[in-house]
Design a protein around this motif. Structure first.
Motif, mmCIF file in Angstrom:
data_model
loop_
_atom_site.group_PDB
_atom_site.id
_atom_site.type_symbol
_atom_site.label_atom_id
_atom_site.label_comp_id
_atom_site.label_asym_id
_atom_site.label_seq_id
_atom_site.Cartn_x
_atom_site.Cartn_y
_atom_site.Cartn_z
ATOM 1 N N ASP A 433 0.809 -1.221 0.000
ATOM 2 C CA ASP A 433 0.000 0.000 0.000
ATOM 3 C C ASP A 433 0.840 1.267 0.000
ATOM 4 O O ASP A 433 0.287 2.368 0.028
ATOM 5 C CB ASP A 433 -0.924 0.013 1.222
ATOM 6 C CG ASP A 433 -1.991 -1.066 1.152
ATOM 7 O OD1 ASP A 433 -2.428 -1.384 0.036
ATOM 8 O OD2 ASP A 433 -2.373 -1.579 2.221
ATOM 9 N N THR A 435 2.440 2.616 2.330
ATOM 10 C CA THR A 435 1.983 3.373 3.487
ATOM 11 C C THR A 435 3.016 4.420 3.878
ATOM 12 O O THR A 435 4.209 4.126 3.997
ATOM 13 C CB THR A 435 1.718 2.439 4.673
ATOM 14 O OG1 THR A 435 0.731 1.471 4.291
ATOM 15 C CG2 THR A 435 1.209 3.217 5.875
ATOM 16 N N ASN A 449 -2.461 5.477 3.873
ATOM 17 C CA ASN A 449 -2.411 4.477 2.810
ATOM 18 C C ASN A 449 -2.416 5.244 1.486
ATOM 19 O O ASN A 449 -3.461 5.631 0.984
ATOM 20 C CB ASN A 449 -3.622 3.549 2.926
ATOM 21 C CG ASN A 449 -3.652 2.467 1.870
ATOM 22 O OD1 ASN A 449 -3.143 2.638 0.761
ATOM 23 N ND2 ASN A 449 -4.279 1.334 2.195
ATOM 24 N N LYS A 451 -1.699 4.319 -1.527
ATOM 25 C CA LYS A 451 -2.319 3.617 -2.656
ATOM 26 C C LYS A 451 -3.821 3.878 -2.668
ATOM 27 O O LYS A 451 -4.404 4.185 -3.725
ATOM 28 C CB LYS A 451 -2.038 2.116 -2.560
ATOM 29 C CG LYS A 451 -2.658 1.307 -3.695
ATOM 30 C CD LYS A 451 -2.390 -0.187 -3.527
ATOM 31 C CE LYS A 451 -3.063 -0.981 -4.636
ATOM 32 N NZ LYS A 451 -2.866 -2.452 -4.460
ATOM 33 N N LEU A 452 -4.446 3.788 -1.501
ATOM 34 C CA LEU A 452 -5.880 4.046 -1.410
ATOM 35 C C LEU A 452 -6.186 5.502 -1.747
ATOM 36 O O LEU A 452 -7.168 5.802 -2.442
ATOM 37 C CB LEU A 452 -6.380 3.708 -0.005
ATOM 38 C CG LEU A 452 -7.863 3.949 0.279
ATOM 39 C CD1 LEU A 452 -8.737 3.110 -0.656
ATOM 40 C CD2 LEU A 452 -8.190 3.626 1.741
ATOM 41 N N TRP A 453 -5.347 6.399 -1.272
ATOM 42 C CA TRP A 453 -5.573 7.812 -1.590
ATOM 43 C C TRP A 453 -5.439 8.073 -3.091
ATOM 44 O O TRP A 453 -6.218 8.815 -3.676
ATOM 45 C CB TRP A 453 -4.594 8.691 -0.809
ATOM 46 C CG TRP A 453 -4.808 10.158 -1.071
ATOM 47 C CD1 TRP A 453 -5.772 10.960 -0.543
ATOM 48 C CD2 TRP A 453 -4.045 10.978 -1.950
ATOM 49 N NE1 TRP A 453 -5.662 12.236 -1.039
ATOM 50 C CE2 TRP A 453 -4.607 12.276 -1.900
ATOM 51 C CE3 TRP A 453 -2.939 10.760 -2.774
ATOM 52 C CZ2 TRP A 453 -4.097 13.348 -2.643
ATOM 53 C CZ3 TRP A 453 -2.432 11.821 -3.516
ATOM 54 C CH2 TRP A 453 -3.008 13.095 -3.441
ATOM 55 N N GLU A 455 -6.090 6.001 -5.436
ATOM 56 C CA GLU A 455 -7.229 5.388 -6.126
ATOM 57 C C GLU A 455 -8.529 6.133 -5.896
ATOM 58 O O GLU A 455 -9.387 6.193 -6.782
ATOM 59 C CB GLU A 455 -7.386 3.935 -5.658
ATOM 60 C CG GLU A 455 -6.243 3.022 -6.096
ATOM 61 C CD GLU A 455 -6.339 1.641 -5.451
ATOM 62 O OE1 GLU A 455 -7.153 1.484 -4.504
ATOM 63 O OE2 GLU A 455 -5.596 0.734 -5.878
ATOM 64 N N THR A 456 -8.677 6.737 -4.706
ATOM 65 C CA THR A 456 -9.973 7.316 -4.342
ATOM 66 C C THR A 456 -9.945 8.818 -4.096
ATOM 67 O O THR A 456 -10.989 9.477 -4.164
ATOM 68 C CB THR A 456 -10.513 6.643 -3.066
ATOM 69 O OG1 THR A 456 -9.652 6.981 -1.961
ATOM 70 C CG2 THR A 456 -10.572 5.128 -3.229
ATOM 71 N N ASP A 458 -9.655 9.976 -1.289
ATOM 72 C CA ASP A 458 -10.342 10.103 0.003
ATOM 73 C C ASP A 458 -9.317 10.011 1.135
ATOM 74 O O ASP A 458 -8.938 8.915 1.568
ATOM 75 C CB ASP A 458 -11.390 9.004 0.134
ATOM 76 C CG ASP A 458 -12.293 9.179 1.349
ATOM 77 O OD1 ASP A 458 -11.906 9.922 2.273
ATOM 78 O OD2 ASP A 458 -13.387 8.577 1.370
ATOM 79 N N ARG A 461 -10.585 8.170 4.530
ATOM 80 C CA ARG A 461 -10.484 6.707 4.542
ATOM 81 C C ARG A 461 -9.034 6.238 4.533
ATOM 82 O O ARG A 461 -8.711 5.180 5.088
ATOM 83 C CB ARG A 461 -11.194 6.125 3.319
ATOM 84 C CG ARG A 461 -12.708 6.152 3.373
ATOM 85 C CD ARG A 461 -13.282 5.547 2.085
ATOM 86 N NE ARG A 461 -12.769 4.191 1.842
ATOM 87 C CZ ARG A 461 -12.720 3.608 0.645
ATOM 88 N NH1 ARG A 461 -13.150 4.264 -0.420
ATOM 89 N NH2 ARG A 461 -12.267 2.384 0.520
ATOM 90 N N ALA A 462 -8.166 6.994 3.892
ATOM 91 C CA ALA A 462 -6.785 6.540 3.691
ATOM 92 C C ALA A 462 -5.927 6.648 4.946
ATOM 93 O O ALA A 462 -4.872 6.026 5.021
ATOM 94 C CB ALA A 462 -6.145 7.329 2.560
#
Length: 717
Positions: A433, A435, A449, A451-453, A455-456, A458, A461-462
């Motif tokens: 991720d 991180t 995170n 990777k999540l940020w 992708e989104t 957000d 959430r990340a």
């Protein structure tokens, strides 16, 4: 250039030209031969007694877009080669070395052989002018043990170890190189004083950090440091000289090549810089360097080492009306206005910022992530009690002084990532991720995170955070815990606190994250956080280690930190004999895991076994970016004008002799071309002293970005 031509040119410079071949050249001249290319300057340095070994040759020019210098060391025959100089410009070239005074500057161009004459120092005082700061600073006295415990003006809660901690790498010396000429003397602009103590009281009132300095020395330490600083500078003023003398570079230390560029401004310090992704050091090859000016400016200084050009990028805030971020909680050491006039800038307000960019880190895409403010201190609702965010449910947070920002150099787009936890140093983990782990997070471990940020988009959430909880009931999970300072209770875990995490160090293989902890308040040590269980382990620095500041982790999971006892401290968790959790695992359960490696330089009187070196940060060269090998710990040698590496149990000094007063806050390594040998790799750093006008050159001097390379021998080109 072939050897015959090199010999001819070398001899021509000193006035002896042999019309025949090598057979007619004297033996001493053959030994002195130097071969150069058309982008080098080389020759021989001689003094009255013959060749001068282990002295520096400096070439500097102002004919490039920014002031540029390159520095090398002579070999055992006094020979030197300054390689790969930018062409078509003139350089001033001179000799500097211990036991010498600077030689007259000679004008030269690349492709020229230039022999130089070293000038012996006429007096011991003239020689000592060039000594590193540690030789002067170690002249300062430490109060005797009998003065502690409440019997004198030293506050009762201050121990001798605390005093040494403050005088080593946490207080004044954490921001300034004490011992260089500007600090071992009192500016005439301050006027006349009855005593050195009075002079120092006035000195620390100067500028925008005056309130903090006065409070730290005057209130917390009972004003006693003013007496000791004053006694020190009084003795220097009456002609007292250092008791110890530095040694000239030897062995591999003579293979060092230093390149430096001025950047930023004469009024703003640059706390740190970043050149590559420490996990993947071939990221951003030959690319731009990005600096962090902390609370001196919102401008990110940017250096292009290929074109020798300096530019900047102004950081923004998500809230354009956010106030300047001086004073607590953004930064407790700076004020919006000077407390008293500076000897250099008067009452001018030279620092002005909001983002408070402390330092940055590159990711594998070449983007730069900064610990920087993006808003005011009040946290949004998702961070606080009543939020549905999983971390907020477990441990709500009301304020944060810094958050995270990201600059994409390809587009120069600047993104704000609002975090509930505070930030100080960023570091990427080794997980899928990507991180981003951050220190400066106070009562919690904090992460994003990325990777999540990506992708989104957000950031809510990340991100996540968790408090520091020791598993003292030994069941391997977070349970109800006692609060910091409260006695342990049966069946409960224990939350710990203090000044919190400083350096952040993701483990390369096991997924854990380590920190230097409680650098400024609370028991200092190393903290381990397990992202899977959310449990922590704390390992306190033994009393003889005193404390720790910046640190890093090697590829084997061994921790390395800049110790407050003048040593490089290591900690190896694998050596622990006692259980790592349970009722006794509260900090003092693994003294066998610690080891000390003394830094170079003299110690204070009465503490000679320990160096007075006040190292600020330690970084581990995982990928042989310098050339000493993989897994080499390298510390900032803040009073030794450079860096020191631990190689095969011995310290290697990487000294930057010009301008005098080099003081780094961190370092970074990059491999520009893995197939280019020593020329394709090196360390990067910057002069991070908060007062660049105190270094050699005085007012008007700018911070310098430096590239440190290690060639196979002193004449490699």
């Amino acid at each position: 250039m072939n050897l015959t031509k090199a010999l001819y040119c070398t001899l021509a410079v000193i006035g002896f030209v042999a019309p025949l071949g090598l057979a007619s050249v004297p033996a001493y001249a053959q030994q002195a031969a130097v071969s150069i290319d058309n982008d080098d300057i080389g020759g021989v340095v001689r003094g009255p007694a013959g060749p001068e070994a282990g002295v520096w040759v400096i070439a500097e020019t102002t004919e490039l877009p920014t002031k540029f210098a390159k520095i090398v060391v002579t070999d055992d025959q006094g020979r030197y080669v300054i390689p790969d100089l930018p062409p078509k410009v003139n350089y001033q070239v001179w000799v500097r070395g211990y036991g010498l005074v600077d030689s007259p500057k000679q004008r030269a161009k690349p492709g020229q052989l230039l022999n130089l004459t070293a000038v012996p120092a006429p007096t011991e005082a003239a020689a000592a002018h060039y000594y590193s700061a540690i030789y002067w600073y170690s002249m300062m006295k430490i109060p005797p043990a009998k003065d502690f415990g409440g019997s004198t003006a030293i506050p009762k809660d201050i121990t001798q170890e605390t005093w040494r901690h403050r005088m080593n790498n946490t207080d004044c010396i954490g921001c300034h190189q004490l011992g260089q000429e500007s600090t071992r003397t009192i500016p005439a602009a301050f006027g006349e004083f009855k005593s050195g103590a009075d002079a120092w009281t006035r000195r620390v009132m100067s500028g925008q950090t005056g309130p903090w300095m006065v409070n730290r020395l005057g209130n917390q330490l009972g004003a006693v440091p003013f007496q000791y600083f004053g006694d020190w500078t009084d003795r220097v003023a009456t002609g007292e000289l250092p008791k110890h003398k530095p040694q000239r570079p030897s062995g591999v230390e003579r293979n060092v090549v230093i390149t430096s560029w001025e950047w930023a401004t004469e009024k703003h310090f640059v706390h740190d810089l970043i050149s590559s992704d420490r996990r993947y050091p071939t990221v951003n090859p030959y690319g731009r360097l990005f600096g962090s000016s902390e609370y001196s400016s919102d401008n990110i200084p940017i250096l292009d080492p290929k074109t020798h050009t300096v530019s900047s990028f102004k950081m923004t805030m998500a809230d354009p009306n956010a106030p300047e971020s001086f004073g607590p909680p953004f930064h407790g050491t700076a004020a919006a206005k000077p407390l008293a006039p500076s000897a250099y800038w008067g009452e001018e307000k030279i620092w002005e910022q909001r983002a408070n960019n402390h330092n940055g880190m590159l990711d594998r895409k070449g983007r730069v992530w900064f610990a920087a403010a993006v808003r005011g201190t009040e946290n949004p609702a998702f961070c606080k009690k009543g939020s549905d965010h999983p971390s907020a449910k477990a441990f709500p947070l009301d304020t944060s002084g810094r958050q995270v920002a990201m600059l994409d150099p390809k587009t120069m787009k600047y993104s704000h990532l609002d975090t509930c936890f505070g930030t100080h140093h960023p570091q990427f983990g080794y997980d899928a991720d990507d991180t981003l782990w951050l220190s400066g997070s106070g009562p919690v471990a904090g992460w994003i995170n990325t990777k999540l940020w990506d992708e989104t988009g957000d950031v809510v959430r990340a991100q996540g955070w968790a408090p520091w909880v020791l598993d003292i009931n030994g069941n391997g999970k977070v349970d109800e815990y006692t609060e910091p300072g409260k006695p342990a209770e049966a069946g409960k875990d224990m939350r710990v606190a203090g000044s919190g995490p400083y350096a952040v160090m993701p483990h390369p293989t096991d997924g854990s994250v380590w920190y230097t902890f409680n650098v400024f308040a609370g028991p200092p040590g190393f903290m381990r956080f397990d992202p899977k269980t959310k449990l922590s382990e704390f390992y306190a620095i033994p009393k003889d280690g005193i404390g720790v500041r910046g640190g890093d982790i090697d590829k084997n999971g061994v921790l390395w930190g800049s110790g407050s006892n003048g040593s490089l401290i290591s900690f190896d968790r694998r050596k622990c004999k006692s259980p790592l959790n349970g009722p006794n695992a509260t900090g003092n359960h693994c003294p066998e895991g610690f080891a000390y490696f003394r830094y170079p330089g003299p110690g204070f009187e009465g503490f000679e076994k320990d160096s007075a070196e006040a190292s600020y940060y330690t970084w581990v060269d995982h990928h042989n970016t310098l050339g000493l090998g993989e897994n080499i710990p390298i510390s900032t040698a803040n009073l030794n004008d450079g860096f020191v590496a631990l190689k095969d149990g011995k310290m290697v000094m990487l000294r930057i002799p010009y301008p005098l007063g080099f003081f780094a806050k961190g370092l970074d390594g990059r491999i520009d071309d893995p197939n280019a040998g020593w020329k394709g790799r090196g360390l990067w750093s910057t002069n991070g002293d908060r007062t660049p006008w105190l270094m050699e050159g005085g007012k008007g001097s700018k911070p310098r970005a430096v590239h440190i390379q290690l060639r196979p021998d002193p004449l490699a080109k």
